[in-house]
Design an enzyme around this catalytic site. Sequence first.
Site, PDB file in Angstrom:
ATOM      1  N   PHE A 158      22.656 -19.093  -5.456  1.00 41.01           N
ATOM      2  CA  PHE A 158      22.328 -18.158  -4.428  1.00 41.01           C
ATOM      3  C   PHE A 158      23.224 -16.797  -4.908  1.00 41.01           C
ATOM      4  CE2 PHE A 158      21.820 -22.055  -1.638  1.00 41.01           C
ATOM      5  CZ  PHE A 158      20.953 -22.207  -1.403  1.00 41.01           C
ATOM      6  N   ARG A 208       2.148 -13.374 -13.421  1.00 46.87           N
ATOM      7  CA  ARG A 208       1.161 -14.242 -13.381  1.00 46.87           C
ATOM      8  C   ARG A 208       2.811 -14.999 -13.160  1.00 46.87           C
ATOM      9  NH1 ARG A 208       1.725 -16.194 -19.141  1.00 46.87           N
ATOM     10  NH2 ARG A 208       0.836 -17.965 -19.222  1.00 46.87           N
ATOM     11  N   ASN A 254       4.017 -21.809 -12.190  1.00 48.87           N
ATOM     12  CA  ASN A 254       4.196 -22.537 -11.608  1.00 48.87           C
ATOM     13  C   ASN A 254       3.768 -22.906 -10.321  1.00 48.87           C
ATOM     14  OD1 ASN A 254       4.270 -25.478 -10.732  1.00 48.87           O
ATOM     15  ND2 ASN A 254       5.764 -26.122 -12.462  1.00 48.87           N
ATOM     16  N   GLU A 307      13.958 -13.749  -4.506  1.00 48.67           N
ATOM     17  CA  GLU A 307      14.184 -13.340  -3.366  1.00 48.67           C
ATOM     18  C   GLU A 307      13.606 -13.074  -3.079  1.00 48.67           C
ATOM     19  OE1 GLU A 307      18.244 -11.449  -5.125  1.00 48.67           O
ATOM     20  OE2 GLU A 307      16.701 -11.621  -6.870  1.00 48.67           O
TER      21      GLU A 307
END
Lengths: 352, 753
Positions: free
Chosen positions: B250, B640, B643, B717
């Site tokens: 993070f 794009r 996954n 994020e």
Amino acid sequence: MNRFDYIRPASVAEAVAAATQPGSAYLAGGTNLVDLMKGGALRPDCLVDISRLPGLDRIEWLADGGLRIGALVRNADLAHDALVQARFPAVSEALLSGASAQLRNVATLGGNLLQQTRCPYFYDTASACNRRAPGSGCDALQGENRSHAVLGWSDHCIATHPSDLCVPLVALDAVIEVQGPQGSRGIPLETLHPLPGDTPHLETMLSPGELITAVRIPAEAIAVAGHARYLKVRERTSFAFALVSAAAGLELDGGVIRKARLALGGVAARPWRARVAEAALEGGPATAEAFARAAEAALADARPSGDNAFKIELARRILIRALQEALAGTPEQRPALPASPFAPPSGARHVA
Amino acid sequence: MSLETPAPLTPYPRHGSNSGQPISRRDGELKVTGQATYAADNHPPGLLYAVTAVSSIARGRVAALDVAAAKAHPGVVEVITPANRPPLSHDPDVKLGMFGFRIEVLQDDKVRYANQPIALVLAESLEAAVEGAALLRPRYEVEPARTGLGNGDRYAPAAVGVGAPPRTAFGDLDAGFAAADQVIEAEFTTPAQFHNAMEPHAVVAQWDGDHLTLDMPNQALVMSREAYAAYFGVPGENVLIRSPFLGGGFGSKAILNGPQILAILAARHMRRPVKLVLSRAQMYGPVGHRGRTWQTLRLGVDGEGRLTAMHHHSLAATSSFEDFLEPAANASLHAYASPAILSQTEGLRLDIGTPGPMRAPGEASGSAALEVAMDEAALACGMDPLAFRLKNFAETEPGTGRPYSSNALRECYAEGAKAFGWAGRPLQPRQMRDKDGLLVGWGMGTALFPCPHFPAEARATLRADGTALVETAGVDMGQGAWTALAQIAAEALGLDPEQVEFRSGVSDLPDAGVAGGSGHTASAGLALHNAGQNVIARLAELAGADPASPLFGAGNIGVVAKGGRLHRRDDEGRSESYADILARTGQTELVGTGRMARDEEAVQAWAMYSHGAVFAEVKVDPDLGMVRATRLVGAFAAGRIINPKLVRSQYYGGMIWGVSFALQEAAIADPRTGRIMNADLAEYRIPVNADVPSLEAILVPEDDRYVNPLGVKGVGEIGITGTVGAIANAVWHATGVRVRRFPIQIEDLLGGG
Ligand SMILES: Cc1cc2nc3c(=O)[nH]c(=O)nc-3n(C[C@H](O)[C@H](O)[C@H](O)COP(=O)(O)OP(=O)(O)OC[C@H]3O[C@@H](n4cnc5c(N)ncnc54)[C@H](O)[C@@H]3O)c2cc1C
Ligand code: SF4
């Protein structure tokens, strides 16, 4: 952590003898004590591990209809006992609203009763804390005290007792059985934790070495089983201590309250039996007005100990809500979110 | 490899698809079965345990330490204090590169914040080291701690965040406010928040002469390697960082910190491997946090609900010795169309550990304030919050007027609103109840995140059997980089992901840059893509020059790589397998390299952002003020999608963090001492499962032909941005109480009963 001796006595008598030595502490599930040792807040010289003592892990129904729970019964086992759920539903609900499943699998009944306050200054060894270090002062008084006591506190200590379980237990007149160097005795749970006064370090009425062996709930307490709730205001849906909580049990005679059992949690250094409020209700009708009056009475002596005036109003409201829900009747199915005001009596779905 | 077509307005070519598949994390099974080796799982022989003693005051100096008592404790072998701290080759009070913060490594006896390391204890066991640290019983000379607005020192910073300007202005603000029919002004505060990665910061350091091996979770392997090398006066290639798994980062594991340097120093000093693992409480200080902010927003609106001016001012807390400031005000720079925008940041020096980047730094805290202010402005205009945002939709980038490389925000609004059922939402608050009498409220927020790219390199090796090895020093923090990056490489290589061995997480591989800024997939992915194309091009050259190959002479026509074969572009029936080409040309392997490369002109010409819209439902107990987020729908467009399974997880995680920010998370420091009083996961609240609402993340398709040759934007994020405001707005809509202090607490809502 400091170096300490570890002993595992084979009998209650051995345990008591060992624990009577100054500097020793009983170790049950360790979920509270070990945390405190890791942080250095408690530094016992000797741990007397009672977790394997025989005979203290039984849930027994007594001939008079009362319940006797061994001190080593795990919180989870007690909460999921079918008869306990049926006869003392608020006890089960309170247990299940506390900590997490993992902790409840380890934590014991005795340890739950004797767990320490969550006052952050108690845990922080750099802070002054009369409860941890007598006479050092109380850093909570002028510090971060939003969750501290509003009843029964003193300028020496404003901590609360954090247990959920204890709240319905005091409402049900539970009595603890202890075994000490001088033999055994019973102590009403309501008096186990003294109010701080000017001796907040005297945390319990137990004498050195005294071991809690069991908790008894009298048979009369079963009478409120049909109208009993424990409700908890907390800041996340599980794994959080109560900001305030309330246990309410009613014995009804038509619309009239024959007997009321009320206690508040998160408001004082002990689980707070609200006897004035009970008296205000008993013999009268179970109405919204009566509940509001009772809540007023319960909090009549409350004062903020810091940045926590809101807790007084919150305690009134949770008590009223607990009374309303008790009046509506104990849910047939335990709510999916035990003790949560978000669990409607109809039975909560986890996700809306 | 540079672009085939240099003209900035020509779109990047699109490729065939190995990507786009919802493949499960390659490391998932290792993790859920406990076989993944995290840094602290390493136990080299001869290991010493290091524990830092930390200060309990926030400002002053350490006057005395009982080193003798600590050393006398059985098992303790050494205590390092400022008096005997071995030298370092770099001055820790001097910054080292962009992410090089000034750090505390026992350079003097000063205390600059609570939880600062003041000594390092080395012992044969962890228990002995912990007790040794406790026995030091420091005596301090205490100075009054600066802990808040009242006693902190305000200053005008040179930069905010990582090098952004502290003041940015577009248009004529005064004219904008003069033209406004109404000005909405509101003040917000956001608390200190700590990253609280599940895996604490840890290191196992081993020296072999002047070679150093570090097992540590690290978000920027090669950059960190160079920094450690500078601290220890050895060449960068002598330092090997192994970071196969991170239990979350993070942003907190991209920056060097004092405790880890001390452990490495101790390992050299003691000539033994040393392990250091921070305790949860020790993570609240030396390893960064999201700094507190006090923000003021002024929005001017005209009679038709158009913004005429936006002024976002933020006072941001930092330490007394470093300069990182949460860039919250910049969240308003590029969000909505407004003829005049001013963002300004001031600094506030406090006696705290230095804040740093934490998931969506600035965007999270800034958009929390902005989206609530937008809600207030919508109400002032008598408009639906979504209609108000659409009215102020930025057709081009606010301030610069640049076109967007792609911008499906309108579709995000539309699809999110539809899935949520936003239509018909009453404008006024306290209008909705559920069957149990709980107050119900709906709120929304816009999500926005830029598309930074970082330099990155990669290597692709075709092997004799036709499979491939691809290598880059990338970082899997749990986001699934191992999987998504391997998918990109496989696609470039014309292979299935199972035919590609993906090597990553070690610093001696080609530099993959920082896993941060939501730019890792794009940056390291581009490098891998280019390395793959490079090796395929080399293979095509071999085949094209080989008269025995069916591809002989394909040179100008070109080939297409798929299914482990090269095919002639004009006649796909003519093809040859990689293995055959290599075998016949006598190669055992063929290596290609690539780096992150974009068309710089396109980068200048287009504004590039990921976009989204988040819709929230909350329920509030009218008497008790308890809030539960019950439903979140986020619709996001991020170019794009390599996954979708991993991307959805990122959105979910971001949205859950938004719940946390809005309703739970805050570090509570005692204003007198500066000590954090809830530095543990029981009292520093983050959501448990039961707090997580029903979540829906909609992946809005977006074809971005300019952002980079892959068309990939960032997803890591953006989920937090928008969500915080959406929840706060929903709480208002449920209760009529506007809370501008995060997190929203029970007492804020009790009056509304
Ligand atoms: C993260 C976290 C969250 C929690 N949340 C909640 C919550 O929401 N609600 C709640 O009610 N509780 C909560 N708890 C507290 C938990 O219920 C207690 O830690 C637990 O009940 C203690 O039981 P134990 O057996 O582990 O006690 P131990 O830690 O072993 O002992 C606790 C104390 O009791 C003494 N003791 C134990 N048994 C006996 C005995 N038979 N006779 C005399 N002395 C004895 C020990 O000496 C010690 O002082 C939480 C705890 C944690 C760590
Ligand atoms: S409130 Fe009690 S427990 Fe807390 S610091 Fe004061 S004395 Fe200690």
